[in-house]
Scaffold this active site. Structure first.
Site, short mmCIF file in Angstrom:
data_model
loop_
_atom_site.label_atom_id
_atom_site.label_comp_id
_atom_site.label_asym_id
_atom_site.label_seq_id
_atom_site.Cartn_x
_atom_site.Cartn_y
_atom_site.Cartn_z
N GLU A 1 -8.35 -31.91 16.58
CA GLU A 1 -8.84 -32.95 15.69
C GLU A 1 -10.33 -32.70 15.43
O GLU A 1 -11.05 -32.18 16.28
CB GLU A 1 -8.66 -34.30 16.39
CG GLU A 1 -9.23 -35.50 15.67
CD GLU A 1 -9.21 -36.75 16.55
OE1 GLU A 1 -9.14 -37.84 15.98
OE2 GLU A 1 -9.29 -36.63 17.80
N LYS B 1 -4.01 -39.70 10.57
CA LYS B 1 -3.92 -40.39 11.86
C LYS B 1 -3.56 -41.86 11.68
O LYS B 1 -4.21 -42.60 10.95
CB LYS B 1 -5.27 -40.25 12.56
CG LYS B 1 -5.33 -40.77 14.00
CD LYS B 1 -6.72 -40.50 14.56
CE LYS B 1 -6.88 -40.94 16.00
NZ LYS B 1 -8.25 -40.68 16.48
N CYS C 1 -4.63 -37.35 18.73
CA CYS C 1 -5.49 -37.96 19.74
C CYS C 1 -5.01 -39.34 20.20
O CYS C 1 -4.05 -39.43 20.96
CB CYS C 1 -6.93 -38.00 19.23
SG CYS C 1 -8.18 -38.16 20.54
#
Length: 277
Positions: free
Chosen positions: A40, A107, A143
């Site tokens: 990321e 995300k 993440c």
């Protein structure tokens, strides 16, 4: 399928970071990798003014990654930032590009925790994504997404046998232990292989961390569908190669069919006493 995790330490300079991508992809391809996963925020590390670096997927940074993937004949998953819909915020985007594949994952879960407010500068995505790489179904997560089991079971229920998890994990007390636990738990929850690629720890790469930013701790790893860590990197930059056998995923799911047993959770009763009549 051979997978490469390229654990890099991104800087605030997208051009410098693009060189890291090119070097990592070239090294991985020469080693026989078919899927190359980078962290990321590889385009620019957190602590950078994200609106100043964000580019659309047909912009120069993504186009250069696309050209690198095509030249090496591999599929690349890499974290970048794209413009959001409201003009003020960006999207925390995974670019996925390679033979027969060119798409994005934005995300879903934003890191508004431990005093951080990712949602102040980042707009959440709105869809889950599974892609095909050499006949292997690969789901995508980023993440903080790792703290949400339902995403991983949804990806597996949609056919994912592997989940690529780029990250820039924040340091702090207990955070390394949480990372280790969470990547293993999500693999076991969904009986998938998880390939988790974090940013290298800055000081291990000769850089100073950005105060208050999620800089990365390293510890990129490959986890089996039974939650076993098959291999792991340390804090410093490096490339981790792993040969994945999706037959193992199918065998585990035959023995442990949690996806088949998955049911919608009923509403929680408000009473602790059941009375007849």
């Amino acid at each position: 399928m051979r997978v490469a995790l390229c654990q890099v330490a991104a800087t605030a300079d997208p051009a410098h970071n693009l060189a890291l991508v090119r070097d990592g992809v070239t090294t991985a391809a020469r080693a026989g990798a078919r899927l190359v996963v980078l962290p990321e925020a590889t385009m620019a590390r957190f602590g950078t003014r994200l609106r100043d670096v964000a580019e659309p997927l047909d912009g120069p940074w993504a186009s250069a990654v696309r050209e690198t993937a095509a030249a090496s004949g591999v599929t690349v998953v890499v974290g970048m930032f794209t413009p959001g819909s409201d003009g003020d915020r960006v999207r925390n985007t995974l670019l996925v590009t390679g033979p027969g594949c060119d798409t994005r994952y934005d995300k879903l879960h934003l890191f508004d925790a431990y005093g951080s407010r990712e949602s102040d500068t980042v707009e959440p995505g709105g869809r889950t994504v599974v892609v095909d790489v050499d006949g292997v179904r690969v789901g995508l997560a980023t993440c903080y997404d790792v703290r949400f089991p339902a995403l991983f079971t949804a990806l597996a229920s949609a056919g994912a046998e592997v989940v690529a998890l780029p990250a820039s994990w924040g340091d702090g007390p207990g955070k390394a232990e949480q990372w280790d636990l969470l990547v293993r738990a999500r693999a076991l929850d969904a009986t998938t292989v998880v390939v988790a690629c974090d940013q290298a720890e800055p000081r291990a790469a000769g850089l100073e961390p950005v105060p208050g930013a999620a800089n990365g701790i390293g510890r990129s790893c490959v986890v089996s569908p039974l939650g076993e860590v098959r291999d792991r990197l340390g804090a410093a930059p490096g490339v981790l190669l792993a040969d994945l056998d999706v037959a193992e995923v199918r065998a585990v799911r035959a023995r442990l069919p949690v996806l088949e047993h998955l049911r919608a959770v009923p509403a929680v009763a408000r009473t602790t006493t059941d009375r007849p009549g």
